[in-house]
Design a protein around this motif. Structure first.
Motif, PDB file in Angstrom:
ATOM      1  N   PHE A  48       1.206  -1.198   0.093  1.00 28.21           N
ATOM      2  CA  PHE A  48      -0.092   0.060  -0.057  1.00 28.21           C
ATOM      3  C   PHE A  48       1.233   1.396  -0.257  1.00 28.21           C
ATOM      4  O   PHE A  48       2.277   1.296   0.280  1.00 28.21           O
ATOM      5  N   ARG A  49       0.046   2.319  -0.463  1.00 31.04           N
ATOM      6  CA  ARG A  49       1.213   3.657  -0.490  1.00 31.04           C
ATOM      7  C   ARG A  49      -0.139   5.108  -0.106  1.00 31.04           C
ATOM      8  O   ARG A  49      -0.820   4.739  -0.358  1.00 31.04           O
ATOM      9  N   GLN A  50       0.575   5.959   1.035  1.00 32.34           N
ATOM     10  CA  GLN A  50       0.343   7.003   1.326  1.00 32.34           C
ATOM     11  C   GLN A  50       0.881   8.213   0.945  1.00 32.34           C
ATOM     12  O   GLN A  50       1.883   8.125   1.059  1.00 32.34           O
ATOM     13  N   GLU A  82      -5.581   9.326   1.429  1.00 31.26           N
ATOM     14  CA  GLU A  82      -5.296   7.469   1.824  1.00 31.26           C
ATOM     15  C   GLU A  82      -4.516   7.416   1.653  1.00 31.26           C
ATOM     16  O   GLU A  82      -4.462   7.352   0.653  1.00 31.26           O
ATOM     17  N   ARG A  83      -4.474   6.145   1.952  1.00 31.49           N
ATOM     18  CA  ARG A  83      -3.636   5.015   2.108  1.00 31.49           C
ATOM     19  C   ARG A  83      -4.629   4.209   1.133  1.00 31.49           C
ATOM     20  O   ARG A  83      -5.246   4.184   0.979  1.00 31.49           O
ATOM     21  N   TYR A 124       5.783   3.804   1.417  1.00 27.97           N
ATOM     22  CA  TYR A 124       4.898   2.263   0.950  1.00 27.97           C
ATOM     23  C   TYR A 124       5.231   1.631   2.037  1.00 27.97           C
ATOM     24  O   TYR A 124       6.448   1.383   2.408  1.00 27.97           O
ATOM     25  N   SER A 125       4.009   1.019   2.240  1.00 32.53           N
ATOM     26  CA  SER A 125       4.235   0.118   3.139  1.00 32.53           C
ATOM     27  C   SER A 125       3.482  -1.272   2.174  1.00 32.53           C
ATOM     28  O   SER A 125       2.910  -1.984   2.143  1.00 32.53           O
ATOM     29  N   ALA A 163      -7.300  -1.770   2.900  1.00 35.47           N
ATOM     30  CA  ALA A 163      -6.031  -2.601   4.054  1.00 35.47           C
ATOM     31  C   ALA A 163      -6.729  -2.655   6.037  1.00 35.47           C
ATOM     32  O   ALA A 163      -5.379  -3.462   6.051  1.00 35.47           O
ATOM     33  N   GLY A 165       6.530   1.740   7.053  1.00 39.56           N
ATOM     34  CA  GLY A 165       6.846   2.287   5.580  1.00 39.56           C
ATOM     35  C   GLY A 165       8.714   2.872   5.276  1.00 39.56           C
ATOM     36  O   GLY A 165       8.876   3.032   6.229  1.00 39.56           O
TER      37      GLY A 165
END
Length: 123
Positions: A36-38, A43-44, A93-94, A107, A116
């Motif tokens: 995922f990214r934020q 928002e993520r 990025y996570s 998520a 992240g």
């Protein structure tokens, strides 16, 4: 499951970067991993996911054809290869994991998260 992400950095638009996510803590054969990214002020969002057995690779439309999710089961490591990056790919990025093989884009359905790693794309 514990996760540790790395590999972020500064890259020029059009360049490439590979993120890594080392997993530990339990047998990984029955899990799904995701990235995922934020971005700042946003928002993520889902980026990519796959079953640990290598099946069911899925991507967000915004990265389809440019990013590739993969894993090396011998190293207990997941990867996100980012090609042809654009400034709008700039984000934290996570990596995340969930038990089960249903590939989900939300998520909130992933209970395990790594820290992240910042990716910054310059124009």
């Amino acid at each position: 499951v514990q996760l540790q992400a790395s590999g972020g950095g500064l890259v020029q638009a059009g360049g490439s970067l590979r993120l890594s996510c080392v997993l530990s803590g339990q047998a990984l054969s029955g899990i799904t991993i995701a990235w995922f990214r934020q971005a700042p002020g946003k928002e993520r969002e889902f980026v990519a996911a796959m079953r640990w057995n290598g099946a069911r690779l899925t991507y967000a439309d915004s990265v389809e054809g440019r990013f590739t999710i993969s894993r090396d089961s011998a190293k207990n490591t997941g990867y996100l290869r980012m090609n042809s990056v654009m400034p709008e790919d700039t984000a934290i990025y996570s990596c995340a994991a969930r038990v089960g093989w249903v590939v989900i884009h939300h998520a909130t359905q992933y209970p395990y998260w790594g820290q992240g790693t910042q990716v910054t794309v310059s124009s």
